[in-house]
Motif scaffolding. Structure first.
Motif, PDB file in Angstrom:
ATOM      1  N   HIS A 117       0.841  -1.208   0.000  1.00 51.39           N
ATOM      2  CA  HIS A 117       0.000   0.000   0.000  1.00 51.39           C
ATOM      3  C   HIS A 117       0.876   1.257   0.000  1.00 51.39           C
ATOM      4  CE1 HIS A 117      -3.354  -2.581   1.490  1.00 51.39           C
ATOM      5  NE2 HIS A 117      -4.115  -1.659   0.918  1.00 51.39           N
ATOM      6  N   TRP A 118       1.876   1.278   0.896  1.00 53.70           N
ATOM      7  CA  TRP A 118       2.720   2.468   1.026  1.00 53.70           C
ATOM      8  C   TRP A 118       3.556   2.716  -0.222  1.00 53.70           C
ATOM      9  CZ3 TRP A 118       1.402   6.011   4.126  1.00 53.70           C
ATOM     10  CH2 TRP A 118       0.796   5.715   5.345  1.00 53.70           C
ATOM     11  N   ALA A 119       4.153   1.665  -0.761  1.00 55.36           N
ATOM     12  CA  ALA A 119       4.973   1.829  -1.964  1.00 55.36           C
ATOM     13  C   ALA A 119       4.112   2.262  -3.150  1.00 55.36           C
ATOM     14  CB  ALA A 119       5.714   0.535  -2.275  1.00 55.36           C
ATOM     15  N   ALA A 120       2.905   1.691  -3.247  1.00 53.47           N
ATOM     16  CA  ALA A 120       2.000   2.062  -4.337  1.00 53.47           C
ATOM     17  C   ALA A 120       1.576   3.523  -4.222  1.00 53.47           C
ATOM     18  CB  ALA A 120       0.770   1.150  -4.325  1.00 53.47           C
ATOM     19  N   MET A 121       1.226   3.933  -3.016  1.00 55.43           N
ATOM     20  CA  MET A 121       0.791   5.306  -2.816  1.00 55.43           C
ATOM     21  C   MET A 121       1.887   6.295  -3.201  1.00 55.43           C
ATOM     22  SD  MET A 121      -0.457   7.265   0.614  1.00 55.43           S
ATOM     23  CE  MET A 121       1.165   7.624   1.232  1.00 55.43           C
ATOM     24  N   ARG A 122       3.123   5.974  -2.848  1.00 52.16           N
ATOM     25  CA  ARG A 122       4.227   6.900  -3.114  1.00 52.16           C
ATOM     26  C   ARG A 122       4.792   6.762  -4.528  1.00 52.16           C
ATOM     27  NH1 ARG A 122       6.356   9.400   1.496  1.00 52.16           N
ATOM     28  NH2 ARG A 122       7.458  10.598  -0.077  1.00 52.16           N
ATOM     29  N   VAL A 128       7.282  -1.708  -5.596  1.00 52.38           N
ATOM     30  CA  VAL A 128       6.034  -2.439  -5.807  1.00 52.38           C
ATOM     31  C   VAL A 128       6.338  -3.745  -6.534  1.00 52.38           C
ATOM     32  CG1 VAL A 128       3.846  -2.440  -7.093  1.00 52.38           C
ATOM     33  CG2 VAL A 128       4.498  -0.446  -5.727  1.00 52.38           C
ATOM     34  N   ASP A 129       7.118  -3.667  -7.586  1.00 60.97           N
ATOM     35  CA  ASP A 129       7.486  -4.856  -8.355  1.00 60.97           C
ATOM     36  C   ASP A 129       8.237  -5.863  -7.478  1.00 60.97           C
ATOM     37  OD1 ASP A 129       7.604  -6.271 -10.892  1.00 60.97           O
ATOM     38  OD2 ASP A 129       9.753  -5.805 -10.893  1.00 60.97           O
ATOM     39  N   LEU A 130       9.176  -5.394  -6.680  1.00 62.93           N
ATOM     40  CA  LEU A 130       9.944  -6.266  -5.791  1.00 62.93           C
ATOM     41  C   LEU A 130       9.038  -6.928  -4.751  1.00 62.93           C
ATOM     42  CD1 LEU A 130      12.740  -7.306  -4.854  1.00 62.93           C
ATOM     43  CD2 LEU A 130      12.881  -5.265  -3.415  1.00 62.93           C
ATOM     44  N   LEU A 131       8.160  -6.163  -4.127  1.00 62.27           N
ATOM     45  CA  LEU A 131       7.241  -6.730  -3.137  1.00 62.27           C
ATOM     46  C   LEU A 131       6.362  -7.808  -3.762  1.00 62.27           C
ATOM     47  CD1 LEU A 131       6.250  -3.422  -1.327  1.00 62.27           C
ATOM     48  CD2 LEU A 131       7.556  -5.306  -0.315  1.00 62.27           C
ATOM     49  N   LEU A 132       5.905  -7.580  -4.977  1.00 57.78           N
ATOM     50  CA  LEU A 132       5.086  -8.585  -5.664  1.00 57.78           C
ATOM     51  C   LEU A 132       5.895  -9.848  -5.939  1.00 57.78           C
ATOM     52  CD1 LEU A 132       3.062  -6.296  -8.085  1.00 57.78           C
ATOM     53  CD2 LEU A 132       2.194  -7.508  -6.061  1.00 57.78           C
ATOM     54  N   LYS A 133       7.164  -9.690  -6.275  1.00 55.69           N
ATOM     55  CA  LYS A 133       8.026 -10.870  -6.500  1.00 55.69           C
ATOM     56  C   LYS A 133       8.214 -11.671  -5.215  1.00 55.69           C
ATOM     57  CE  LYS A 133      10.378  -9.149 -10.528  1.00 55.69           C
ATOM     58  NZ  LYS A 133      11.468  -8.367 -11.060  1.00 55.69           N
ATOM     59  N   LEU A 147      -7.489  -1.158  -1.757  1.00 57.12           N
ATOM     60  CA  LEU A 147      -6.420  -2.036  -2.204  1.00 57.12           C
ATOM     61  C   LEU A 147      -5.190  -1.181  -2.488  1.00 57.12           C
ATOM     62  CD1 LEU A 147      -8.482  -4.098  -4.809  1.00 57.12           C
ATOM     63  CD2 LEU A 147      -7.711  -4.898  -2.552  1.00 57.12           C
ATOM     64  N   ALA A 148      -4.046  -1.824  -2.650  1.00 59.86           N
ATOM     65  CA  ALA A 148      -2.835  -1.073  -2.990  1.00 59.86           C
ATOM     66  C   ALA A 148      -3.015  -0.296  -4.291  1.00 59.86           C
ATOM     67  CB  ALA A 148      -1.641  -2.016  -3.088  1.00 59.86           C
ATOM     68  N   ILE A 149      -3.672  -0.891  -5.270  1.00 56.71           N
ATOM     69  CA  ILE A 149      -3.881  -0.206  -6.554  1.00 56.71           C
ATOM     70  C   ILE A 149      -4.736   1.053  -6.394  1.00 56.71           C
ATOM     71  CG2 ILE A 149      -5.924  -1.491  -7.312  1.00 56.71           C
ATOM     72  CD1 ILE A 149      -4.520  -1.601 -10.122  1.00 56.71           C
ATOM     73  N   ASP A 150      -5.625   1.048  -5.406  1.00 54.40           N
ATOM     74  CA  ASP A 150      -6.453   2.225  -5.146  1.00 54.40           C
ATOM     75  C   ASP A 150      -5.641   3.398  -4.598  1.00 54.40           C
ATOM     76  OD1 ASP A 150      -8.717   0.729  -5.870  1.00 54.40           O
ATOM     77  OD2 ASP A 150      -9.006   0.043  -3.803  1.00 54.40           O
ATOM     78  N   MET A 151      -4.471   3.094  -4.053  1.00 58.99           N
ATOM     79  CA  MET A 151      -3.614   4.129  -3.472  1.00 58.99           C
ATOM     80  C   MET A 151      -2.836   4.893  -4.542  1.00 58.99           C
ATOM     81  SD  MET A 151      -4.420   3.581  -0.351  1.00 58.99           S
ATOM     82  CE  MET A 151      -3.265   4.325   0.766  1.00 58.99           C
ATOM     83  N   CYS A 152      -2.837   4.393  -5.760  1.00 65.03           N
ATOM     84  CA  CYS A 152      -2.110   5.032  -6.866  1.00 65.03           C
ATOM     85  C   CYS A 152      -2.912   6.225  -7.374  1.00 65.03           C
ATOM     86  CB  CYS A 152      -1.886   4.045  -8.000  1.00 65.03           C
ATOM     87  SG  CYS A 152      -0.989   2.565  -7.550  1.00 65.03           S
ATOM     88  N   ALA A 159       4.275   9.147 -10.482  1.00 61.83           N
ATOM     89  CA  ALA A 159       4.468   7.822 -11.072  1.00 61.83           C
ATOM     90  C   ALA A 159       3.266   6.907 -10.857  1.00 61.83           C
ATOM     91  CB  ALA A 159       5.729   7.177 -10.485  1.00 61.83           C
ATOM     92  N   TYR A 160       2.134   7.497 -10.467  1.00 64.13           N
ATOM     93  CA  TYR A 160       0.976   6.660 -10.115  1.00 64.13           C
ATOM     94  C   TYR A 160       0.524   5.780 -11.275  1.00 64.13           C
ATOM     95  CZ  TYR A 160      -2.339   9.686 -12.580  1.00 64.13           C
ATOM     96  OH  TYR A 160      -3.025  10.378 -13.539  1.00 64.13           O
ATOM     97  N   ARG A 161       0.597   6.264 -12.518  1.00 68.50           N
ATOM     98  CA  ARG A 161       0.158   5.461 -13.673  1.00 68.50           C
ATOM     99  C   ARG A 161       1.017   4.216 -13.840  1.00 68.50           C
ATOM    100  NH1 ARG A 161      -0.069  10.708 -16.775  1.00 68.50           N
ATOM    101  NH2 ARG A 161      -2.220  11.370 -16.575  1.00 68.50           N
ATOM    102  N   TYR A 162       2.313   4.382 -13.717  1.00 68.73           N
ATOM    103  CA  TYR A 162       3.220   3.245 -13.881  1.00 68.73           C
ATOM    104  C   TYR A 162       3.037   2.241 -12.747  1.00 68.73           C
ATOM    105  CZ  TYR A 162       5.280   6.746 -16.908  1.00 68.73           C
ATOM    106  OH  TYR A 162       5.460   7.710 -17.865  1.00 68.73           O
ATOM    107  N   THR A 163       2.862   2.756 -11.558  1.00 71.52           N
ATOM    108  CA  THR A 163       2.651   1.886 -10.402  1.00 71.52           C
ATOM    109  C   THR A 163       1.360   1.096 -10.575  1.00 71.52           C
ATOM    110  OG1 THR A 163       3.735   3.574  -9.072  1.00 71.52           O
ATOM    111  CG2 THR A 163       2.585   1.838  -7.885  1.00 71.52           C
ATOM    112  N   ARG A 164       0.335   1.772 -11.038  1.00 72.36           N
ATOM    113  CA  ARG A 164      -0.945   1.104 -11.266  1.00 72.36           C
ATOM    114  C   ARG A 164      -0.800  -0.001 -12.311  1.00 72.36           C
ATOM    115  NH1 ARG A 164      -6.099   4.824 -11.880  1.00 72.36           N
ATOM    116  NH2 ARG A 164      -5.256   5.375  -9.870  1.00 72.36           N
TER     117      ARG A 164
END
Length: 169
Positions: A117-122, A128-133, A147-152, A159-164
């Motif tokens: 959530h925090w990495a996505a928001m920021r 985000v990619d590393l946490l998912l791995k 959800l984390a995606i809602d924080m983007c 960078a919210y678009r790329y994170t999403r």
């Protein structure tokens, strides 16, 4: 160092060895460990030493604290962990180190936010990619039912678009 911004004077009672040392002063951390400073207790502001080091991305201090017995899951008054703070502040090497050492990738803070959530928001796309791995659960909802995606959101990061996109994949 804690200074009174108006007078410019040092205020000893507001000093904290851990808060002062995580600006990268490895030798200072080492000295205080040797003097028996507590590794798993919060300072007067509520932050334990490993959480402070992780939040500042001070990898050498983190490694030293861990080697001396600091708890990887130590928490502050907001229930943040070192992993949560490192993910929030964008320190990928600190995040990777903590994950490699067995930190709980899905730990919850007081608001039921995960490091994801925090990495996505920021907008920390690489984190985000590393946490998912490391098997972060993208289906966890926080206390606001997000959800984390809602924080983007654009109000939090450019960078919210790329994170999403990474979270949607």
């Amino acid at each position: 160092m804690p200074f009174d911004l108006i007078s410019g004077r040092f205020i000893p009672e507001k000093s904290n060895i851990w808060r002062d040392c995580v600006d990268g002063y490895y030798d200072w951390v080492k000295e205080h460990i040797e003097e028996g400073a507590p590794l798993n207790e919060s300072d007067h502001c509520g932050d334990p030493p490993l959480l402070l080091a992780a939040g500042g991305g001070h990898l050498s201090c983190m490694k030293l604290l861990m080697s001396e017995g600091a708890d990887i899951e130590q928490r502050n008054v907001m229930m943040e962990t070192p992993l949560s703070r490192a993910a929030h502040n964008g320190f990928i090497l600190a995040v990777k180190y903590l994950l490699d050492q067995g930190a709980d990738v899905n730990c919850l803070d007081l608001g039921d936010n995960t490091p994801l959530h925090w990495a996505a928001m920021r907008g920390h796309v690489e984190i985000v990619d590393l946490l998912l791995k490391y098997k972060a659960d993208r289906t966890v909802r926080n206390k606001q039912d997000k959800l984390a995606i809602d924080m983007c959101q654009p109000c939090w990061s450019d960078a919210y678009r790329y994170t999403r996109e990474v979270l949607a994949a």
